[in-house]
Design a protein around this motif. Sequence first.
Motif: not given
Length: 882
Positions: A160-163, A410-420, A429-432
């Motif tokens: 969802v994030f990526v989309s 925070l640390w506990w959760g889904h880490r944002i799938p984005a790399w700078q 931003v990627a699914e893998t």
Amino acid sequence: MKKELPKAYEPKEVEGRVYQAWEEAGCFKAERDPAKKPFTIVMPPPNVTGQLHMGHAMDATLQDTLIRFKRMQGYAALWVPGTDHAGIATQIKVEEDLRVNEGKTRYDLGREKFLERVWDWKNKYGQRIVDQQKKLGASCDWDRARFTMDEGLSAAVRHVFVSLYNKGLIYKGSRIVNWCPHCITALSDAEVEYKDKPGKLWHIRYPIVGEPDRYVIVATTRPETMLGDTGVAVHPEDERYADIVGKTCLLPLVGREIPIVADEYVDREFGTGCVKMTPAHDPNDFEVGLRHNLENIRVIEDDGTISQGYGKYSGLDRYEARKAILADLEAEGYLVKTEDHQHNVGTCYRCGNDVEPLISAQWFVKMEPLAKEALRVVRDGELKFVPDRFAKTYTNWMENVHDWCISRQLWWGHRIPAWQCEDCGEMTVAETDPTECAHCHSKRIHQEEDVLDTWFSSALWPFSTLGWPDENSEDLKYFYPTDVLVTGYDIIFFWVARMVFSGCAHTGQSPFHTVLIHGLVRDDKGRKMSKSLGNGIDPLEIIDRYGCDALRFNLISGNSPGNDMRFYTERCEAYRNFANKIWNASRFLLMNLTIDRCALPQRLELEDKWILSKLNRLVGEVTENMDKYELGVAAAKIYDFIWDDYCDWYIELTKSRLQGEDPAAKESAQQVLCYVLTQTLKLLHPFMPFITEEIWQALPHKGDFLMLQDWPTVDQALDFPQEEKSMETIMEAVNAVRTRRGEMNVPPSRKVGLTVATADKAVFEAGAPFFRRLASASAVTVVGVEEAGSSEEMTKAGMVEVITHAARVFMPLAELVDLEQEKARLDKEIAKAQKDLDSLKVKLDNPGFVNKAPANVVQAERERQEKLTALLEKLTQQRGAM
RNA sequence: GGGAGCAUAGCUCAGCUGGUAGAGCGCAUGCCUUACACGCAUGAUGUCACAGGUUCGAGCCCUGUUGUUCCCACCA
């Protein structure tokens, strides 16, 4: 067949055993069956390390009742359970544990080690709430239980994030956000609770540059933010200040020269009409700042302390700094006056501390395009709220929604799938997990530190739990969209709204067609149950004392959808008594049972037809109420039927047959008793699953479990309106005799012979045995109306006369009559009858009524008039005989 | 500043599409009637907040008023 049951129902002995039997037999499992229609509910996932409270109990009871009902109706009923990782809540708990037991912070451990601790914690406590839900009788398909940080659900989150990112609906930007300096994270708008607090309005003098002795006076509730002031605003049409717009003034204590600007935002009437502008720490000022190019100067750090560079204020907590700044302003003559001022302060919904608006780089979901569809499905009726007024709440919110801040520090959760990328600065931003920058192929990329708002994953719950984004998931195809979502009105914004726009955006449809909203469970004084007040009532304790069924019944009956309820322990007692009542009625039947099969007999007696007819109507009404989500109404009807009709009347009516000599009569009574009880148990089962299953198992039955039996349906062949009426005339007479005996203080042990004079001889002859059992009669003689003497004659013969619509009943108890009292009573009765008759006459003489009211209503009133006239005549005769 | 809910018996609340006011608890009286005292029977208690309106008829629909609770909203 006979089975001994203990004299009183013992829930503790039954509940665990019955639940285990269901679970072992796989009763809760929902199978995809093309021959059946699916019915799906997803459970609002409780915090994984949370404890069951009364709100959960109510929520779960409503869902379980619905799902059991639908399951019995033949749907492939699936109730998906699960738990939520609850970002802030869980992380705080583990950090607290760490602090208390080891004196460490999460930073001491580092991200990886800390997360291991949280997973340990989750594994340790994660099962607790599930076990507690089972104690409520929840018939979830536990094999399908999900956790928001499961592999599958995490994949859904990432997808969802990526989309959304690729569609431009997720962006990162520096905005003014709600910040909690205690939790040290950004919050979404929904996570801020506004509270009215007493405060002060301080008036501060800002000297105007180049105009000695001239100054503006600004009014503020937050003087500490003045360190970050980059302007002063006045209204463009405010004549008082027209000439100073464009000039600058000198910020006291700081010495910064700041511009005076004109902006419509300023309210001329409030304070002095001059507002200090702190764009970095106030959302309004931020907006004004954008319009006038004011500088953003952050002066408050993430932890709520003043930034470096402000001398002695630096490092002070914002409220300490406030005191110091005020003292200095006063000392230097800048503080003009101080007023009391009530204002609305944003607080963190988790920790309750004051939220600090500040500028920060965060991730947002662009709401406007998503809200459109979410509004449409409600407007077009694809999604309904029960009660429907909540649709308005929802719509109103959705229409005014701001972009959703989804990053949390925070640390506990889904880490944002984005790399700078460190080289080109772009985001990948990627699914893998990527190994290089998608833009410049540099390997020097690093992932965002933040995690996503917990509600970002819960927003996907209705479909992520069913296998989405795997379009080939059989569960998804069969069970999605789900049917009803049950939740409290307090999380419509947090959760319901977000599920709806997420469902629309990612699956193309609303994730459910109905949202059933319930209220809060409050304490007996109407206060919210809370840890800090210590007024919470533990559902498990109630279950322990009164049984699960009693608790469930309490939570469902006596309130209507969407309204709060007060929790009264006494009511659990009342429903425990109800459970016991059913228990004993069943025990009575079992004690008298000689048959091993439960089917209706060929020949039905008057009382049988009466109860069957009433049962039939009950079935119809309860089903209808359930379909309309009127669970409380349905529950009340079943309660009344069981207690009043079945126990207080029908069982008593069958006793003469059961205890008589005729084996056929004995058997037929058993059959009907058994049939009605069995049907009633089915109706009651969704509400009181344990006791109904336990009793059903003891009765003659086919099949393995009551919870898998077919829901009763209306049977036209069992409608007996005539017999119902006849039975009611007998009951009226029985009641009348009882009442009179009561008034004369005749003890039940004193039996007397009754003479009934009636036009319905056959009916009363059939009912004669009932008078013996229910009206303390030693014998009953039924005669025609013309065979009975006049009131005068009967009185002379030592008879007391009782008059009903259908009969005159005589009892040889004249010596007990207090004549004066009797006269007074009769006069009262006559007056009442006369009054009723008079008003009826007015009604029936009114052409408006006769012409416009429905024929059946007019007819009913006519019949009533006839009956009343006859009654009045008899009463008058009796009175005349005295 | 907007929006919503609630106001019915001493207490807590039901009352579905308008057709003679209900429950539980409490209270009073009498009952251990071989299913149940966690029970049975009987009884008392209501200007359905207030004022208008619609209707043959209003607790229910409409308007306004008062009281109360809650939600939303950027007035320093």
